[in-house]
Write a protein that holds these residues in place. Structure first.
Motif, mmCIF file in Angstrom:
data_model
loop_
_atom_site.group_PDB
_atom_site.id
_atom_site.type_symbol
_atom_site.label_atom_id
_atom_site.label_comp_id
_atom_site.label_asym_id
_atom_site.label_seq_id
_atom_site.Cartn_x
_atom_site.Cartn_y
_atom_site.Cartn_z
ATOM 1 N N GLY A 117 0.790 -1.238 0.000
ATOM 2 C CA GLY A 117 0.000 0.000 0.000
ATOM 3 C C GLY A 117 0.814 1.276 0.000
ATOM 4 N N GLU A 118 2.135 1.150 0.083
ATOM 5 C CA GLU A 118 2.966 2.361 0.122
ATOM 6 C C GLU A 118 2.955 3.083 -1.235
ATOM 7 N N ILE A 119 2.858 2.290 -2.301
ATOM 8 C CA ILE A 119 2.910 2.880 -3.644
ATOM 9 C C ILE A 119 1.551 2.768 -4.316
ATOM 10 N N ALA A 120 1.100 3.896 -4.877
ATOM 11 C CA ALA A 120 -0.165 3.897 -5.638
ATOM 12 C C ALA A 120 0.124 4.378 -7.056
ATOM 13 N N TYR A 121 -0.747 3.991 -7.973
ATOM 14 C CA TYR A 121 -0.546 4.344 -9.382
ATOM 15 C C TYR A 121 -1.782 5.037 -9.912
ATOM 16 N N VAL A 122 -1.545 6.097 -10.680
ATOM 17 C CA VAL A 122 -2.657 6.743 -11.362
ATOM 18 C C VAL A 122 -2.198 6.941 -12.802
ATOM 19 N N ARG A 123 -3.121 6.854 -13.724
ATOM 20 C CA ARG A 123 -2.734 6.870 -15.134
ATOM 21 C C ARG A 123 -2.971 8.250 -15.746
ATOM 22 N N GLN A 124 -1.970 8.772 -16.433
ATOM 23 C CA GLN A 124 -2.149 9.974 -17.251
ATOM 24 C C GLN A 124 -2.434 9.465 -18.673
#
Ligand code: UTP
Length: 308
Positions: A117-124
């Motif tokens: 859960g430390e890293i999250a991803y969001v897409r451009q």
């Protein structure tokens, strides 16, 4: 941690009010196309290019963690899944390293993955510019000030660059960027500061210009890819105005905050390598290899033969 009188009973309420809010989250935009490194970047993200034996993006994540960052948001794009895989557990690799007794490698792989859960991803979806990439992470910023690191700016320093910035931010609050002096003929490649006051280390800023021609540049102090920004930046990015190169520029949104938010540049201690540029990338490989105990002497020896 909230700065409430209960949390810090020794502090008076007026001191509590001016304490800058801590920086717990970092945004790492990795949605760019990396056209200057084609064909290497056709199927591989630019941020996965290795300097010696570590991808650029891993240096950035390690720098963020060393500065106390607890949550990381990658703004990715098409063709960037190698970055997600890099920071994910690899069961097969773990088993193989373990069965071969490669304990040091196993430990370093485990540390790199981080806590769940430390890293999250969001897409451009479209690479519309750095400002747009940062805006894509607005819902994951939690209304707090954020650090932003661009992996293609690599800094070799005793104390990591972002840590130096976080310490300086404790004095200043507001917005902060890391800065370096560049030759005047290069101002058209960077965001440039219009300087109000300069004490040699901290520079208070009265304006910012993205990629000015040398004759129009208000100074030769250039912003590198390290920022600490207050959450109001997302309101200023909301307008989606296009700037230099037809892109949505982070510099333009930061410039709109000057006058309402303290704004400083920090001349950090260390050497910056612009790894978005081929010469800078090659130089970084040499510099980081020379620093290494296991590689430095052999690399130095080989380099001598090229110079002579
Ligand atoms: P650059 O300006 O170096 O652009 O982006 P680029 O596309 O990566 O590379 P070139 O110029 O085509 O070779 C600086 C940082 O901002 C990110 C990039 O991934 C890089 O880390 N970025 C840029 C985005 O995330 N989205 C964008 O729309 C633009």
């Amino acid at each position: 941690m909230a700065h409430t009188p209960d949390a810090h009973p020794q502090l008076k309420s007026e001191q509590i009010l001016i304490m800058p809010r801590p920086i717990r989250r970092a945004i790492l935009p990795v949605g760019g196309l990396g056209t200057r490194f084609l064909p290497a970047t056709k199927a591989m993200p630019k941020e996965m290019l290795p300097v010696v034996d570590k991808p650029l993006i891993q240096y950035a994540v390690e720098e963020a963690r060393a500065a106390g960052i607890e949550q990381i948001v990658f703004v990715t794009g098409r063709g960037k899944t190698a970055i997600e895989d890099h920071f994910d557990d690899s069961f097969e690799l773990r088993e193989t390293l373990s069965s071969r007794g490669k304990t040091a490698e196993l430990e370093s792989m485990t540390a790199m993955v981080g806590r769940p859960g430390e890293i999250a991803y969001v897409r451009q979806q479209e690479p519309l510019g750095l400002g747009h990439a940062v805006w894509c992470a607005r819902h994951l910023a939690g209304g707090e000030p954020v650090a932003i690191l661009l992996a293609d700016d690599l800094v070799l320093a005793g104390k990591p660059c972002l840590k130096q910035m976080v310490e300086a931010y404790q004095e200043t609050g507001g917005n902060m960027v890391a800065v370096v002096d560049v030759p005047r003929e290069q101002t058209g490649r960077y965001g440039i500061l219009d300087v109000d006051k300069d004490d040699g280390r901290l520079v208070s800023v009265k304006g910012l210009v993205e990629k000015p021609a040398p004759e129009n540049a208000p100074s030769t102090l250039s912003i590198i890819g390290r920022y600490i920004l207050q959450p109001e930046i997302f309101d200023h990015l909301e307008t989606q105005e296009r700037g230099a190169g037809g892109e949505i520029q982070l510099t333009d949104a930061m410039a709109r905050m000057i006058g309402t938010t303290p704004f400083h540049g920090l001349r950090f201690e260390g050497q910056r390598y612009d790894c978005g540029d081929k010469v800078g990338f090659i130089e970084a490989n040499i510099a980081f290899a020379l620093e290494r105990e296991d590689l430095g002497p052999a690399v130095r020896e080989r380099l001598r033969s090229y110079i002579s």
